[in-house]
Design an enzyme around this catalytic site. Sequence first.
Site, PDB file in Angstrom:
ATOM      1  N   ALA A 116       2.776  -4.560  -0.330  1.00 53.51           N
ATOM      2  CA  ALA A 116       2.452  -3.392  -0.147  1.00 53.51           C
ATOM      3  C   ALA A 116       3.563  -2.401  -0.166  1.00 53.51           C
ATOM      4  O   ALA A 116       4.625  -2.669  -0.389  1.00 53.51           O
ATOM      5  CB  ALA A 116       1.603  -3.495   1.403  1.00 53.51           C
ATOM      6  N   LYS A 117       2.877  -1.146  -0.261  1.00 54.34           N
ATOM      7  CA  LYS A 117       4.174  -0.186  -0.220  1.00 54.34           C
ATOM      8  C   LYS A 117       3.296   1.268   0.551  1.00 54.34           C
ATOM      9  O   LYS A 117       2.242   1.370   0.345  1.00 54.34           O
ATOM     10  CB  LYS A 117       4.633   0.462  -1.415  1.00 54.34           C
ATOM     11  CG  LYS A 117       5.826   0.956  -1.526  1.00 54.34           C
ATOM     12  CD  LYS A 117       7.052  -0.011  -1.352  1.00 54.34           C
ATOM     13  CE  LYS A 117       8.437   0.504  -1.404  1.00 54.34           C
ATOM     14  NZ  LYS A 117       9.274  -0.617  -1.457  1.00 54.34           N
TER      15      LYS A 117
END
Length: 427
Positions: A116-117
């Site tokens: 994720a980011k």
Amino acid sequence: MSTGTAVVSATERDEFNPFLAMAEHFETAADHLELDPGVREVLRTPDRELTVSLPVLMDDGSLKVFKGYRVQHNFLRGPCKGGIRFAPDVHVDEVRALAAWMTWKCSVVALPFGGAKGGVICDPRELSQGELERITRRYTASIMDILGPDRDVPAPDMNTNEQTMAWIMDTYSMHVRRTTTAIVTGKPLTLGGSRGRTEATGRGVMIACREAMKKLGMRPEATRVVVQGSGNVGGIGAMLLHREGYNVVSMSDMYGAIHDENGLDVPDVLRWLREHKALEGYPEATHLDNDEQLGLECDLLVPAATENQITSQNVDRVRAKLVVEGANGPTTVPADAILENRGVTVVPDILANAGGVTVSYFEWVQDRMGYFWTEEIVNSRLEQTMVSSFNEVDACAKRHQVSMRTAAYILAIGRVADVYRMRGVFA
Ligand code: NAD
């Protein structure tokens, strides 16, 4: 042979778009794996993208609305893991690319995480501590439905740090009414952080350099190193390489580079940096601009600053026979192809800088156990992970007759695809 839908055509290709770069490396590896078109589509599509508007009260009494993102690329192998960056030029395409890179990075070093980011569009240089805290807390509250130690565990990235993680941990804990240290990694030690986390990415880069050098028959004492960037990754990486006996001949920051062909006194350079906040004015070396640095005579180049630094415009001037990518995405796709044709070994970002997320994983494990390890244990487990992952990627490169970059993607995507096949399609 390409079995998937072409997501990038040559005419569409934008050398500096990180999402297109990631997609291109993905397709190359997927071709080698002969991945089914449906599975390909599942793996390249982000699982969830959340955009949030964050009303924040500013110090002057005005109300300002910031935009934030959290992209969860894939959680087939475990909770999502990935940093949060604060910057004026945060773009959803960049966040998507970085989220996918996290999936492949966690997979290549066999951590039980997906990728994720997150990002918030803001300029931290123009914000007070109070404003930064209010942005962080509001962002956390707005995305917390998709966060959790078993769902998605953020970490620091550009312009976020231990303090930001402490605010996220506190905001989350206040909402769920219990202290939940495992909600973020990269926390201060006193809040459940891990020993060795600050140095982990630089240490991992040093280990990747050492393993690649063994493979190429290079000796540290006969190796001239150029390090781009002297922050967490570049500064600590340079320091550890210097300690191992390498000849670090050049370092840089965003304002310029320094050079001494007889080798820099890296501890002294870092002392100067701590005091003066920039390499500018450092008296014991020659000063050059950043573009000149990439053309310096050297054996090993460690780009550890930011994306898109080795490009089709400057790759011809790169002299190193080994490039170890400390930064994420420092080499553009066309430049990477040119380096490969010239026989330069590139240890790719998703392997070379995976030391940070590896020790983040150790931090999450320690928080969940409530039992904390010594620095020696952390470092020796990091060493094991980096060395075995390096050897797996190297063996995969030999098996498929491809570069280490393509091999790292083959290994990473293959592992996620295997999990998907075993878990089956949820309907
Ligand atoms: P940082 O902010 O601590 O340091 C960045 C350094 O690069 C600074 O010295 C800055 O002055 C310099 N810099 C910026 N632009 C430059 C340019 N154009 N030329 C030369 N120097 C320049 O950041 P960091 O944590 O060291 O991260 C560096 C890179 O490594 C980023 O790509 C980041 O995503 C990646 N990375 C970081 C970690 C981590 O644990 N910190 C983990 C994996 C990957």
